[in-house]
Design a protein around this motif. Structure first.
Motif, PDB file in Angstrom:
ATOM      1  N   HIS A 172      -3.279   8.537   6.489  1.00 42.70           N
ATOM      2  CA  HIS A 172      -4.780   8.689   6.388  1.00 42.70           C
ATOM      3  C   HIS A 172      -4.834   9.970   7.428  1.00 42.70           C
ATOM      4  CE1 HIS A 172      -6.589   5.450   4.749  1.00 42.70           C
ATOM      5  NE2 HIS A 172      -5.840   5.003   4.830  1.00 42.70           N
ATOM      6  N   TRP A 202       3.690   1.216  12.151  1.00 39.67           N
ATOM      7  CA  TRP A 202       2.332   0.108  13.123  1.00 39.67           C
ATOM      8  C   TRP A 202       2.824  -1.471  12.932  1.00 39.67           C
ATOM      9  CZ3 TRP A 202      -2.410   0.525   8.497  1.00 39.67           C
ATOM     10  CH2 TRP A 202      -3.040   1.810   8.647  1.00 39.67           C
ATOM     11  N   HIS A 254       0.831  -1.151  -0.115  1.00 40.00           N
ATOM     12  CA  HIS A 254       0.126   0.059  -0.314  1.00 40.00           C
ATOM     13  C   HIS A 254       0.620   1.144  -0.029  1.00 40.00           C
ATOM     14  CE1 HIS A 254      -2.777  -3.083   1.650  1.00 40.00           C
ATOM     15  NE2 HIS A 254      -3.603  -2.680   0.701  1.00 40.00           N
ATOM     16  N   PRO A 275      -5.888   2.585  12.433  1.00 39.46           N
ATOM     17  CA  PRO A 275      -6.607   1.773  12.009  1.00 39.46           C
ATOM     18  C   PRO A 275      -6.475   0.555  11.255  1.00 39.46           C
ATOM     19  CG  PRO A 275      -5.787   3.677  10.051  1.00 39.46           C
ATOM     20  CD  PRO A 275      -5.088   3.888  11.259  1.00 39.46           C
ATOM     21  N   TYR A 276      -7.299  -0.259  10.906  1.00 41.27           N
ATOM     22  CA  TYR A 276      -7.348  -0.944  10.084  1.00 41.27           C
ATOM     23  C   TYR A 276      -6.948  -2.680  10.732  1.00 41.27           C
ATOM     24  CZ  TYR A 276      -7.326   1.585   5.788  1.00 41.27           C
ATOM     25  OH  TYR A 276      -7.739   2.844   5.159  1.00 41.27           O
ATOM     26  N   VAL A 277      -5.817  -2.735  11.365  1.00 40.08           N
ATOM     27  CA  VAL A 277      -5.130  -3.316  12.513  1.00 40.08           C
ATOM     28  C   VAL A 277      -5.310  -3.446  12.890  1.00 40.08           C
ATOM     29  CG1 VAL A 277      -2.831  -3.738   9.905  1.00 40.08           C
ATOM     30  CG2 VAL A 277      -2.732  -2.498  11.820  1.00 40.08           C
TER      31      VAL A 277
END
Length: 120
Positions: A45, A53, A23, A76-78
């Motif tokens: 973001h 992360w 990404h 976010p996400y994870v």
């Protein structure tokens, strides 16, 4: 030394780790399959600051955020899987970052590779 170089040195020192973009961000994988650390050098973001992360042991995310919510956050996400976001702006404690990356590796790597890490 810049953030990417420092983090690359830490992560690639671990057994059977590779690096490739995911990404658009430098990401480290165990055996080319499972992600354990991602660097967002220019932010990501709403987190418009350099950060990483990483996977974390159960409960670590909540504990670190409670102790130092200015530096640690739920990414976010994870974040729902317990991963930790770590700010890398300001003074960075590279010993702590090394420990966080090693813990992330231990959470993702198979037991055989974790045993190799623990032999050192």
């Amino acid at each position: 030394m810049d953030l990417l170089t420092r983090l690359r040195d830490i992560c690639l020192a671990l057994p059977e780790v590779s690096e490739r973009p995911s990404h658009g961000s430098p990401t480290w994988f165990v055996r080319d399959k499972k992600v354990f650390v991602t660097l967002h050098q220019n932010g990501h973001h709403q987190n418009d600051f350099p950060h990483l992360w990483c996977a974390a042991p159960p409960g670590a995310q909540q504990e670190l955020i409670a102790v130092d919510g200015d530096r640690f956050f739920r990414p976010p996400y994870v974040g729902g899987r317990g991963w930790i976001g770590v700010r890398l702006d300001g003074t960075v404690d590279w010993t702590e970052i090394t420990e966080l990356c090693q813990d992330a590796y231990r959470m993702i790597a198979p037991a055989k590779l974790v045993a190799l890490l623990d032999e050192d």
